[in-house]
Design an enzyme around this catalytic site. Structure first.
Site, mmCIF file in Angstrom:
data_model
loop_
_atom_site.group_PDB
_atom_site.id
_atom_site.type_symbol
_atom_site.label_atom_id
_atom_site.label_comp_id
_atom_site.label_asym_id
_atom_site.label_seq_id
_atom_site.Cartn_x
_atom_site.Cartn_y
_atom_site.Cartn_z
ATOM 1 N N ASP A 1 0.852 -1.188 0.000
ATOM 2 C CA ASP A 1 0.000 0.000 0.000
ATOM 3 C C ASP A 1 0.894 1.247 0.000
ATOM 4 O OD1 ASP A 1 -3.201 0.597 0.923
ATOM 5 O OD2 ASP A 1 -1.762 2.248 1.094
ATOM 6 N N ILE A 2 0.534 2.232 -0.809
ATOM 7 C CA ILE A 2 1.361 3.439 -0.954
ATOM 8 C C ILE A 2 1.332 4.304 0.307
ATOM 9 C CG2 ILE A 2 -0.361 5.048 -1.904
ATOM 10 C CD1 ILE A 2 1.733 5.691 -4.119
ATOM 11 N N ASN B 1 -13.111 -3.039 1.912
ATOM 12 C CA ASN B 1 -14.156 -2.021 1.906
ATOM 13 C C ASN B 1 -14.957 -2.117 0.615
ATOM 14 O OD1 ASN B 1 -13.283 -0.770 4.376
ATOM 15 N ND2 ASN B 1 -11.537 0.037 3.241
ATOM 16 N N VAL C 1 -10.928 2.937 -3.971
ATOM 17 C CA VAL C 1 -10.542 2.423 -5.289
ATOM 18 C C VAL C 1 -11.543 1.332 -5.691
ATOM 19 C CG1 VAL C 1 -8.726 1.327 -6.637
ATOM 20 C CG2 VAL C 1 -8.118 2.909 -4.799
ATOM 21 N N HIS D 1 -10.208 -5.309 -3.542
ATOM 22 C CA HIS D 1 -8.915 -5.512 -2.888
ATOM 23 C C HIS D 1 -9.129 -5.871 -1.430
ATOM 24 C CE1 HIS D 1 -9.945 -1.218 -2.695
ATOM 25 N NE2 HIS D 1 -9.340 -1.176 -1.507
ATOM 26 N N HIS E 1 -7.018 -5.567 2.146
ATOM 27 C CA HIS E 1 -5.868 -5.045 2.879
ATOM 28 C C HIS E 1 -5.391 -6.128 3.848
ATOM 29 C CE1 HIS E 1 -6.850 -0.634 2.079
ATOM 30 N NE2 HIS E 1 -8.015 -1.190 1.846
HETATM 31 P P1 AMP Z 1 -9.881 1.561 0.035
HETATM 32 O O1 AMP Z 1 -10.259 2.772 0.809
HETATM 33 O O2 AMP Z 1 -10.203 0.284 0.743
HETATM 34 O O3 AMP Z 1 -10.420 1.607 -1.378
HETATM 35 O O4 AMP Z 1 -8.294 1.557 -0.030
HETATM 36 C C1 AMP Z 1 -7.535 1.994 -1.123
HETATM 37 C C2 AMP Z 1 -6.081 1.866 -0.754
HETATM 38 O O5 AMP Z 1 -5.307 2.002 -1.925
HETATM 39 C C3 AMP Z 1 -5.579 2.929 0.247
HETATM 40 O O6 AMP Z 1 -5.056 2.279 1.400
HETATM 41 C C4 AMP Z 1 -4.483 3.669 -0.544
HETATM 42 O O7 AMP Z 1 -3.388 4.049 0.258
HETATM 43 C C5 AMP Z 1 -4.100 2.625 -1.590
HETATM 44 N N1 AMP Z 1 -3.513 3.163 -2.817
HETATM 45 C C6 AMP Z 1 -4.001 4.163 -3.590
HETATM 46 N N2 AMP Z 1 -3.206 4.348 -4.661
HETATM 47 C C7 AMP Z 1 -2.218 3.437 -4.579
HETATM 48 C C8 AMP Z 1 -1.083 3.120 -5.381
HETATM 49 N N3 AMP Z 1 -0.803 3.782 -6.502
HETATM 50 N N4 AMP Z 1 -0.263 2.116 -4.980
HETATM 51 C C9 AMP Z 1 -0.508 1.448 -3.831
HETATM 52 N N5 AMP Z 1 -1.566 1.687 -3.039
HETATM 53 C C10 AMP Z 1 -2.411 2.676 -3.399
#
Ligand code: AMP
Length: 126
Positions: free
Chosen positions: A35-36, A96, A105, A109, A111
């Protein structure tokens, strides 16, 4: 009602190689990457390579091979990161879906979070 998938989401771009990622594991059907914006010392995202919006889309329409591969990848990520209770102090998976869960996103996915005490599952009123 059919699920609608936005192929311009950031994880779709990662899967197409349009933006970089720190890959942890890759299989035929699944990608795991850092995760970024990590919320814990271990924070890995596991995503299917197929175009699925969320867990119910994936669970309804993915093939048995995709489903099995995804779950096995989650297990391998936890083991490799040393957070599985077999080898470490435990971890949490979170997925989520939709606005109440604040899904940012729109590509399914999970986490995988660990490496510190994570507290209770939900924050009061969170
Ligand atoms: P969610 O709120 O469950 O959709 O989580 C989306 C996750 O994607 C968050 O924890 C962000 O930090 C992560 N994220 C967004 N862009 C990137 C990226 N380019 N590379 C890795 N993680 C990302």
């Amino acid at each position: 009602m059919p699920y609608s998938y936005d192929d311009q989401n950031i994880f779709a771009k990662i899967l197409r190689g349009e933006i970089p990622n720190k890959t942890v594991l890759e299989t035929d059907h699944t990608l795991a990457f850092e995760d970024i914006n990590p919320a814990a010392p271990v924070h890995v995202l596991v995503i299917p390579k197929g175009a699925y919006v969320n867990a119910d889309h994936f669970g309804s329409e993915a093939s048995d091979a995709e489903l099995a591969d995804f779950q096995r990848t989650v297990a391998r990520v936890a083991n490799r990161a040393g957070v599985s209770p077999d080898v470490g102090d435990g971890y949490r998976t979170i997925s989520n879906a939709g606005p109440n869960a604040v899904q940012e996103v729109p590509h399914y996915h999970v986490h995988v979070l660990g490496g510190r005490r994570l507290g209770r599952m939900l924050q009061p009123g969170g």
